[in-house]
Scaffold this motif. Structure first.
Motif, mmCIF file in Angstrom:
data_model
loop_
_atom_site.group_PDB
_atom_site.id
_atom_site.type_symbol
_atom_site.label_atom_id
_atom_site.label_comp_id
_atom_site.label_asym_id
_atom_site.label_seq_id
_atom_site.Cartn_x
_atom_site.Cartn_y
_atom_site.Cartn_z
ATOM 1 N N LYS A 54 -44.777 -0.611 -17.891
ATOM 2 C CA LYS A 54 -46.229 0.968 -17.922
ATOM 3 C C LYS A 54 -45.168 2.201 -16.671
ATOM 4 N N LEU A 55 -45.406 3.513 -17.933
ATOM 5 C CA LEU A 55 -44.641 4.573 -16.792
ATOM 6 C C LEU A 55 -45.795 5.372 -16.568
ATOM 7 N N THR A 56 -45.873 4.741 -14.949
ATOM 8 C CA THR A 56 -47.137 5.831 -14.657
ATOM 9 C C THR A 56 -46.454 6.782 -13.400
ATOM 10 N N ALA A 57 -47.884 7.660 -12.950
ATOM 11 C CA ALA A 57 -47.187 8.609 -12.142
ATOM 12 C C ALA A 57 -46.471 8.150 -11.085
ATOM 13 N N GLN A 58 -47.301 7.534 -10.528
ATOM 14 C CA GLN A 58 -46.889 6.516 -8.968
ATOM 15 C C GLN A 58 -45.142 5.989 -9.518
ATOM 16 N N PHE A 59 -44.761 6.217 -10.435
ATOM 17 C CA PHE A 59 -43.776 4.595 -10.441
ATOM 18 C C PHE A 59 -42.765 6.096 -10.940
ATOM 19 N N LYS A 60 -43.218 7.011 -11.493
ATOM 20 C CA LYS A 60 -42.577 7.922 -11.780
ATOM 21 C C LYS A 60 -41.171 8.522 -10.578
ATOM 22 N N GLU A 61 -42.509 8.747 -9.108
ATOM 23 C CA GLU A 61 -42.551 9.716 -7.919
ATOM 24 C C GLU A 61 -41.434 8.923 -7.433
ATOM 25 N N GLN A 62 -41.846 7.393 -7.311
ATOM 26 C CA GLN A 62 -40.309 6.466 -6.664
ATOM 27 C C GLN A 62 -39.595 6.293 -6.691
ATOM 28 N N LEU A 63 -39.116 6.047 -8.640
ATOM 29 C CA LEU A 63 -38.127 6.127 -9.426
ATOM 30 C C LEU A 63 -37.512 7.665 -8.673
ATOM 31 N N LYS A 64 -38.263 8.815 -8.756
ATOM 32 C CA LYS A 64 -37.150 10.095 -8.432
ATOM 33 C C LYS A 64 -36.849 9.300 -6.646
ATOM 34 N N ALA A 65 -37.468 9.861 -6.007
ATOM 35 C CA ALA A 65 -37.535 9.804 -4.973
ATOM 36 C C ALA A 65 -36.281 8.872 -4.153
ATOM 37 N N LEU A 66 -36.542 7.700 -4.721
ATOM 38 C CA LEU A 66 -34.896 6.473 -4.702
ATOM 39 C C LEU A 66 -34.053 7.252 -5.353
ATOM 40 N N LYS A 67 -34.402 7.991 -6.509
ATOM 41 C CA LYS A 67 -32.793 8.369 -7.470
ATOM 42 C C LYS A 67 -31.923 9.897 -6.334
ATOM 43 N N GLN A 68 -33.160 10.261 -5.460
ATOM 44 C CA GLN A 68 -32.059 11.415 -4.627
ATOM 45 C C GLN A 68 -32.165 10.399 -3.251
ATOM 46 N N LYS A 69 -32.481 9.614 -2.718
ATOM 47 C CA LYS A 69 -32.170 8.674 -2.015
ATOM 48 C C LYS A 69 -30.590 8.244 -2.019
ATOM 49 N N LEU A 70 -30.910 7.687 -3.015
ATOM 50 C CA LEU A 70 -29.473 6.474 -3.363
ATOM 51 C C LEU A 70 -28.005 8.758 -3.904
ATOM 52 N N ALA A 71 -28.510 9.772 -4.153
ATOM 53 C CA ALA A 71 -27.675 10.512 -4.367
ATOM 54 C C ALA A 71 -27.167 10.756 -3.482
ATOM 55 N N ALA A 72 -28.171 10.745 -2.261
ATOM 56 C CA ALA A 72 -27.510 11.747 -0.970
ATOM 57 C C ALA A 72 -26.581 10.673 -0.304
ATOM 58 N N GLN A 73 -26.241 9.314 -0.725
ATOM 59 C CA GLN A 73 -25.271 8.505 0.172
ATOM 60 C C GLN A 73 -24.221 8.416 -0.875
ATOM 61 N N LYS A 74 -23.428 9.082 -0.283
ATOM 62 C CA LYS A 74 -21.599 8.762 -0.927
ATOM 63 C C LYS A 74 -21.330 7.862 -1.388
ATOM 64 N N SER A 75 -21.947 6.571 -0.795
ATOM 65 C CA SER A 75 -20.918 5.402 -1.464
ATOM 66 C C SER A 75 -21.868 4.585 -2.802
ATOM 67 N N HIS A 76 -23.257 5.715 -2.567
ATOM 68 C CA HIS A 76 -24.436 4.968 -3.582
ATOM 69 C C HIS A 76 -24.588 6.136 -4.815
ATOM 70 N N ALA A 77 -23.969 6.882 -4.788
ATOM 71 C CA ALA A 77 -24.472 8.398 -5.386
ATOM 72 C C ALA A 77 -24.148 7.832 -7.640
ATOM 73 N N LYS A 78 -22.995 7.061 -7.562
ATOM 74 C CA LYS A 78 -22.765 7.130 -9.024
ATOM 75 C C LYS A 78 -24.188 6.245 -9.630
ATOM 76 N N TYR A 79 -24.527 5.590 -8.827
ATOM 77 C CA TYR A 79 -26.171 4.649 -9.544
ATOM 78 C C TYR A 79 -27.147 5.456 -8.797
ATOM 79 N N ALA A 80 -27.474 6.409 -7.971
ATOM 80 C CA ALA A 80 -28.180 7.520 -9.214
ATOM 81 C C ALA A 80 -28.181 8.579 -10.540
ATOM 82 N N GLU A 81 -27.363 8.485 -10.439
ATOM 83 C CA GLU A 81 -26.537 8.440 -12.161
ATOM 84 C C GLU A 81 -26.540 8.033 -13.255
#
Length: 134
Positions: A54-81
């Motif tokens: 289920k795509l709740t607003a809370q889930f989307k917010e958490q996923l977006k924050a997680l994507k930004q966190k991954l993108a900020a880490q050079k070794s994990h940037a490919k996962y954010a993509e």
């Protein structure tokens, strides 16, 4: 989670095809298997439920924050993509996790709804799932 919430969540055992966000490109799926499923549907057989989240607003917010966190880490940037930005703005209610062949078969057979099993997964668990699966 309250029992009433669990019961409400499980009431929705079918969802409209239009309410599903499809993460995976389905062009490489085994079309022979899809056609076999279409035949089974037209012969009156029921499909096994697909697994959705289920795509709740809370889930989307958490996923977006997680994507930004991954993108900020050079070794994990490919996962954010690997996390499709469209998921954050899509007006869909559910994310298809497993059952792409059944989804395509239902669509080709002209069904409007699909039986589902709803998974209760965190954004972090979802990211782990997609990178283990794909």
């Amino acid at each position: 989670m309250l029992l009433q919430e669990l019961l409400m969540e499980n009431e929705d055992l079918e969802v409209k095809l239009d309410d599903l966000f499809i993460f995976q490109d389905n062009s490489d799926l085994d079309q022979r298997y899809v056609k076999r499923l279409v035949t089974q549907i037209k012969d009156g057989e029921e499909l096994e439920p697909v697994l959705v989240l289920k795509l709740t607003a809370q889930f989307k917010e958490q996923l977006k924050a997680l994507k930004q966190k991954l993108a900020a880490q050079k070794s994990h940037a490919k996962y954010a993509e690997g996390i499709d930005d469209e998921i954050f703005s899509a007006p869909k209610k559910y994310l298809l996790l497993d059952g792409n062949h059944r989804y395509l078969a239902a669509k080709e057979a002209g069904l409007k709804k699909l039986p589902v099993e709803i998974d209760q997964m965190s954004a972090e668990d979802y990211v782990n799932y997609i990178f283990e699966t794909f």
